[in-house]
Design an enzyme around this catalytic site. Structure first.
Site, PDB file in Angstrom:
ATOM      1  N   ASP A 277       0.844  -1.228   0.231  1.00  0.00           N
ATOM      2  CA  ASP A 277       0.133  -0.314   0.160  1.00  0.00           C
ATOM      3  C   ASP A 277       0.599   1.477  -0.204  1.00  0.00           C
ATOM      4  OD1 ASP A 277       1.010   0.302   2.700  1.00  0.00           O
ATOM      5  OD2 ASP A 277      -1.362  -0.872   3.784  1.00  0.00           O
TER       6      ASP A 277
ATOM      7  N   ASN B 142      -7.382  -2.656  14.368  1.00  0.00           N
ATOM      8  CA  ASN B 142      -8.840  -2.678  14.205  1.00  0.00           C
ATOM      9  C   ASN B 142      -8.729  -4.130  13.371  1.00  0.00           C
ATOM     10  OD1 ASN B 142      -7.626  -1.781  11.888  1.00  0.00           O
ATOM     11  ND2 ASN B 142      -8.778  -0.207  11.586  1.00  0.00           N
TER      12      ASN B 142
ATOM     13  N   HIS C 202      -7.034  -4.006  10.526  1.00  0.00           N
ATOM     14  CA  HIS C 202      -7.011  -4.252   9.130  1.00  0.00           C
ATOM     15  C   HIS C 202      -5.667  -4.753   8.905  1.00  0.00           C
ATOM     16  CE1 HIS C 202      -4.645   0.252   9.587  1.00  0.00           C
ATOM     17  NE2 HIS C 202      -3.476  -0.981   9.486  1.00  0.00           N
TER      18      HIS C 202
ATOM     19  N   GLU D 282      -9.753  -2.056   5.727  1.00  0.00           N
ATOM     20  CA  GLU D 282      -9.975  -1.308   6.527  1.00  0.00           C
ATOM     21  C   GLU D 282     -11.924  -1.835   6.751  1.00  0.00           C
ATOM     22  OE1 GLU D 282      -8.679  -0.170   9.063  1.00  0.00           O
ATOM     23  OE2 GLU D 282      -8.380   2.405   7.845  1.00  0.00           O
TER      24      GLU D 282
HETATM   25  C1  GLP Z   1      -0.632   0.050   8.321  1.00  0.00           C
HETATM   26  C2  GLP Z   1      -0.358  -0.748   7.309  1.00  0.00           C
HETATM   27  C3  GLP Z   1      -0.401  -2.072   7.663  1.00  0.00           C
HETATM   28  C4  GLP Z   1       0.351  -2.155   8.690  1.00  0.00           C
HETATM   29  C5  GLP Z   1      -0.543  -1.912   9.829  1.00  0.00           C
HETATM   30  C6  GLP Z   1      -0.260  -1.650  11.322  1.00  0.00           C
HETATM   31  O1  GLP Z   1      -1.919   0.642   8.800  1.00  0.00           O
HETATM   32  N1  GLP Z   1      -0.549   0.152   6.005  1.00  0.00           N
HETATM   33  O2  GLP Z   1       0.295  -2.537   6.353  1.00  0.00           O
HETATM   34  O3  GLP Z   1       0.275  -3.610   9.280  1.00  0.00           O
HETATM   35  O4  GLP Z   1      -0.245  -0.010   9.948  1.00  0.00           O
HETATM   36  O5  GLP Z   1       1.338  -1.564  11.784  1.00  0.00           O
HETATM   37  P1  GLP Z   1       2.241  -1.040  12.403  1.00  0.00           P
HETATM   38  O6  GLP Z   1       3.137  -2.747  12.558  1.00  0.00           O
HETATM   39  O7  GLP Z   1       3.243  -0.400  12.368  1.00  0.00           O
HETATM   40  O8  GLP Z   1       1.143  -1.604  14.020  1.00  0.00           O
END
Ligand code: GLP
Length: 239
Positions: A67, A136, A138, A143
């Site tokens: 993404d 959440n 995702h 989402e």
């Molecule tokens: C973002 C990314 C996700 C990732 C999530 C969790 O929203 N789009 O791909 O898994 O963050 O991030 P973190 O690893 O910093 O908790």
């Protein structure tokens, strides 16, 4: 879903890097699906260590990131292109042209999303997809909602994601409200999937994910229960 619980973040990162390196050894032309966020940083560091010790060669590896924020170009330090270059690509021998990240600046996101999925298909599809998980539930930027995108497309970020990710920005107002993300269909087409989770903040969602008896688009990661080769690697704090 196979679940591996490690004693800490470092061990989670090492375990994930070992699997990635093994898969590259088995197939030097591997196509990797890659995540951003705080969670995979340790895995990238371990992969760089392995590269420096000549234990892994990225010359023929191709990558597709999950993404990107809409409106941020690759020179913006908050863009995922910048993150990937700085955290990983600039430190190993992967040819930059083999690395793909959705372009957050495109004029025609719908057409672009189709093209991104087509590019993945043309390479033979993703062999190994690494994922993080949002608090959440995702995955990528899919989402929780009544419906989830199948292919790569533009999505609105939820308030909770904007709040969580604001830690990387100067202020919450700087966090983009939209992102372009691989869809659940694009992710589920990967041959093998690894989901990483670390820390107390992921405990509640991991408990829901691992104990759910049904799949729901309101917990996007639950769709992974329908895939036949998913390994969860999580540390004790997330368990
Ligand atoms: C973002 C990314 C996700 C990732 C999530 C969790 O929203 N789009 O791909 O898994 O963050 O991030 P973190 O690893 O910093 O908790």
């Amino acid at each position: 879903m196979k679940v591996i619980v490690t004693k800490n973040y470092e061990d989670m990162s090492k375990k994930a890097a070992d699997i990635v390196a093994e898969e590259i050894k088995k197939n030097k032309n591997i196509v990797l699906g890659l995540p951003t966020g705080g969670t995979p940083k340790g895995m990238y560091k371990e992969l760089i260590n392995k590269y420096n010790k000549n234990e892994v060669d990225f010359s023929y590896v191709k990558t597709f990131n999950l993404d990107e924020y809409v409106g941020l170009d690759g020179n913006n330090p908050n863009s995922y292109r910048y993150f990937m270059n700085e955290t990983f690509f600039d430190h190993v021998n992967i040819p930059k042209e083999n690395t793909h990240i959705p372009d957050g600046m495109v004029k025609d996101p719908d057409g672009y999303g189709k093209m991104y999925d087509e590019m993945i298909k043309q390479t033979g599809g993703i062999d190994l997809q690494i994922l993080g998980i949002g608090t959440n539930g995702h995955i990528a930027f899919n989402e929780p909602d009544e419906a989830l995108g199948i292919g790569t497309s533009v999505v609105e970020l939820t308030k909770s994601t904007i709040e969580s990710n604001s830690r990387f920005f100067d202020s919450i107002d700087d966090v983009p409200k939209k992102a372009i993300t691989m869809g659940i269909g694009s992710i589920m087409k990967a041959k093998k999937i690894i989901l990483l989770a670390s820390g107390e903040s992921k405990k509640e969602i991991m408990n829901k994910l691992l104990n759910t008896t049904s799949v729901t688009t309101y917990l996007p990661a639950s769709l992974l229960h329908l895939h036949n080769d998913v390994t969860v690697i999580m540390d004790e704090d997330a368990n």
